[in-house]
Design a protein around this motif. Structure first.
Motif, PDB file in Angstrom:
ATOM      1  N   ASN A 163      76.595  89.649 -19.534  1.00  8.79           N
ATOM      2  CA  ASN A 163      75.623  88.819 -20.237  1.00  8.79           C
ATOM      3  C   ASN A 163      75.996  88.771 -21.716  1.00  8.79           C
ATOM      4  OD1 ASN A 163      73.457  87.474 -21.314  1.00  8.79           O
ATOM      5  ND2 ASN A 163      71.967  89.111 -20.935  1.00  8.79           N
ATOM      6  N   ASP A 205      71.155  91.818 -23.157  1.00  9.80           N
ATOM      7  CA  ASP A 205      72.195  91.069 -23.856  1.00  9.80           C
ATOM      8  C   ASP A 205      73.352  91.998 -24.228  1.00  9.80           C
ATOM      9  OD1 ASP A 205      73.516  89.015 -25.215  1.00  9.80           O
ATOM     10  OD2 ASP A 205      72.564  89.583 -27.113  1.00  9.80           O
ATOM     11  N   PRO A 254      69.921  84.080 -29.184  1.00  7.73           N
ATOM     12  CA  PRO A 254      70.336  83.408 -27.951  1.00  7.73           C
ATOM     13  C   PRO A 254      71.062  82.090 -28.234  1.00  7.73           C
ATOM     14  CG  PRO A 254      67.987  83.120 -28.302  1.00  7.73           C
ATOM     15  CD  PRO A 254      68.453  84.072 -29.370  1.00  7.73           C
TER      16      PRO A 254
END
Length: 698
Positions: free
Chosen positions: A198, A377, A27
């Motif tokens: 995303n 993701d 992340p």
């Protein structure tokens, strides 16, 4: 796709589109104990992230990707729900290694030695990408042990993109023949979808998602980088006399006797004691004074009078009255002490969600997804934003486009609908369906609530359009009367005619996108005309019968003024129209009526005189030709009959000339008299503002 099938999707429908996944890199922002709870995505490449959790520690550590640290620090907002507060936020600062600069410095010249090539000192592309992917630690120091934290920040995120579906409400079942568009149901089913990507490096699980149809001001920040501004360099090069001065010689002379010394002035004891001490006193306000003793060094000292120091002293706050040592300044100003106190940080807002509500009040449309959303993701998701019936129809639009050459003679098929929602529809593609068939695609420009758009999606070759234009000046209205001069208003009229031929079996409701001429107004436009001043065009409707032709005349007019003669026909038309207008000024109308009575006598007299003068000129020319002919046959004895005929004609012309001369003299006297009367009457008339032209309602 049928309308009822699309509408049955409901507001809870999600379409997940998995992207091609590369190497996972983790992340961009991570904080143990603080889960991602809310994401607000904007249309300018940023998103607002909100994390929340219970922290039982004296600090919380964020792992932030190196290239994201600046934006993270610039937008970080922390809400402490438990009552304690955040003390500080610490982060590393990148400093260039001076050894690398030394390695890059040029080497001293020496004997040439051939060796293997050294690897480049610069960082390669892979090394730079690796450094950007590194995670930095940002630590928040807390003042307690139990914390209910809500942390918000802004980070780069792909923009969310809208996509629309419009199902036209055509009558009849699928496969039924086409019917007249004018009798079709003027309702359409509008769907708006939002596509979210995303790429944050972490899965969004159970987040509250909001999509904002707006672009707040945002920029990249570099708060994580040290900034040392350059300062000017001041050097002391000493003092050198650049040239040798020329010497001067003075002859010897007897010196004058010295003057007697002056008598010393009496000195008071207190003043003498003060003079013996090289001290200064500063007046109230910080003004500096120097010692009056010429022998003492002139050192500045800033103090306050003793009485002031006594009242402001306090415990540990008074400054002694001793003089400052040489070369030092001493200030006794309480304002400096107050300025040196540490400033208090403003208290943060207690409700983070209230900040997002302000954007909606400022006119920005926000779509709040009513259920938690999961977006893995490196994937994309389509969410249904709205689905409702709106006013809409499928018609034709003639709007020549340079990118579509055939559009100069054929109209487009368009979907026309009104944004009957309460929010702004952002720019995006739209797919149009009708009677169970896909008709085409187009682009919707930003559409505010209540506005109507016309979206082309296909070219209709069954309709053909020819264009022609004519220009002329029409009308005459009194604009201004002052100083005996008459000024009128006229209309410069431009007629643009569109001849629309329909080769189809159904009548065609067509809109013509007419480019408006600058400074003109539409005169008597057809009902339903939309004059879009902002775009410089007008949408003018026309109904074309099946296998027939219809002509649309767009009348545009522009006012212009000109000064004219009182006796001209335009002046008579303008004044007569003013006298017949019930809005005319009564006093001005009375004066104009009197003047026009005189003009009624003056104009015929001038016309008669001009006619007689033209006849007189013609008779004089004829008489001149007759005299020349008589001289030519003067000695010809065989031309007696012709001579008599020419002589009779000359006599008649002379007699008529005598009559004309007498009549012209009489008319000149009448004209002069009437001109004086007319001039006196018109000089007394004063009209500065014209009557407003009568506008034809569309």
């Amino acid at each position: 796709m049928r309308r009822y099938d699309v509408a049955r999707a409901g507001s809870g429908l999600l379409l997940a589109l998995t992207l091609l996944a590369g190497c996972a890199r983790g992340p961009d922002v991570d904080a143990s104990g603080l889960a991602l709870r809310r994401v607000v995505i904007y249309r300018n490449g940023v998103a607002y992230f909100e994390r929340r959790g219970l922290i039982d520690a004296d600090q919380v550590t964020f792992r932030v990707r190196k290239e994201k640290v600046g934006d993270f620090l610039a937008t970080l907002a922390v809400i402490e729900a438990g009552g304690s507060s955040v003390r500080s936020a610490s982060f590393p600062v990148e400093v260039d290694d001076p050894s690398e600069e030394e390695d890059d410095a040029p080497e001293e010249p020496g004997p040439e030695v051939t060796t293997a090539p050294r690897p480049p000192k610069g960082k390669g592309a892979k090394e730079g990408d690796k450094k950007r992917d590194e995670l930095e630690s940002v630590k928040l120091t807390l003042d307690g042990r139990e914390h209910d934290l809500v942390v918000g920040y802004v980070a780069e995120t792909p923009v969310w993109r809208p996509s629309y579906r419009l199902v036209m409400g055509a009558a009849g079942a699928p496969g039924a023949p086409r019917v007249d568009p004018r009798v079709q149901s003027k309702q359409a089913h509008l769907q708006a979808w939002g596509i979210v990507q995303n790429l944050s490096g972490e899965d969004w699980k159970g987040v509250k998602l909001s999509l904002v149809a707006g672009a707040p001001l945002a920029f990249q920040a570099t708060l994580d980088q040290a900034a040392i501004p350059p300062r000017p360099i001041v050097s002391d090069q000493g003092e050198v006399i650049a040239s040798v001065p020329t010497s001067e010689t003075t002859l010897a002379a007897e010196a004058a006797p010295p003057a007697p010394p002056p008598m010393p002035a009496p000195v008071a004891p207190a003043a003498a004691a003060d003079a013996a001490e090289p001290a200064l006193e500063a007046e109230e306000g910080g003004r500096l004074e120097y010692a009056k003793d010429a022998a003492a060094p002139r050192m500045p000292v800033a103090t306050r009078p003793a009485a002031k120091r006594a009242t402001r002293g306090g415990a540990g706050g008074a400054v002694g009255a001793a003089a400052a040592p040489p070369g030092q300044m001493v200030f006794n100003d309480d304002r400096l002490a107050e300025a040196s106190k540490p400033m208090m940080n403003p208290s943060p807002p207690r409700n983070m969600s209230a900040l997002a509500a302000v954007a909606m009040e400022a006119g920005t449309t926000r779509y709040d997804i009513p259920f938690p959303v999961d977006i893995p993701d490196r994937s994309a998701t389509m969410v249904l934003l709205l689905a409702k019936q709106v006013p809409g129809e499928s018609i034709f639009l003639f709007a020549p486009d340079g990118g579509v050459p055939a559009s100069s003679s054929h109209p487009f098929r368009v979907a026309r609908f009104t944004n009957d929602t309460k929010g702004l529809l952002e720019r995006g593609p739209i797919a149009v369906f009708e009677n169970g068939a896909f008709l085409g695609q187009g682009m919707v420009q930003p559409l505010p609530p209540g506005a109507t758009t016309t979206v082309p999606f296909a070219l209709e070759r069954a309709l053909a359009v020819d264009t022609a234009r004519e220009e002329s000046a029409e009308g005459a209205r009194v604009a201004k009367i002052e100083g005996g001069a008459l000024e009128i208003e006229r209309d410069w009229v431009t007629h643009t005619k569109y001849a629309v031929r329909n080769g189809g079996d159904a009548a065609a409701r067509t809109l013509v996108k007419h480019p408006r001429l600058h400074g003109t107004r539409l005169h008597a436009p057809p009902k339903g005309t939309e004059d879009n001043v902002g775009t410089g065009s007008a949408l003018v409707p026309i109904d074309v019968p099946r296998r027939g032709t219809a002509v649309l005349d767009v009348d545009e007019r522009r006012l212009f003024r000109q000064q004219i003669d009182w006796l001209s026909q335009l002046a008579d038309d303008a004044v007569q129209a003013y006298l017949k207008d019930p809005r005319a000024d009564a006093a001005v109308a009375k004066q104009l009526g009197q003047a026009w009575d005189v003009r009624g006598k003056l104009r015929p007299a001038i016309d008669e005189r001009d006619k007689l003068l033209a006849e007189q000129q013609r008779l004089e020319q004829q008489s001149q030709e007759l005299r020349q002919n008589l001289r030519a046959i003067e000695k010809n004895r065989t031309a007696d009959e012709l001579r008599r005929d020419l002589t009779d004609r000359l006599a008649k012309a002379s007699a008529r000339l005598d009559e004309i001369t007498k009549r012209v003299i009489v008319l000149e006297m009448q004209i002069n008299e009437q001109q004086i009367r007319f001039r006196d009457l018109t000089n007394e008339i004063k009209l500065l503002a014209p009557l407003a032209p009568v506008r034809s309602a569309p």
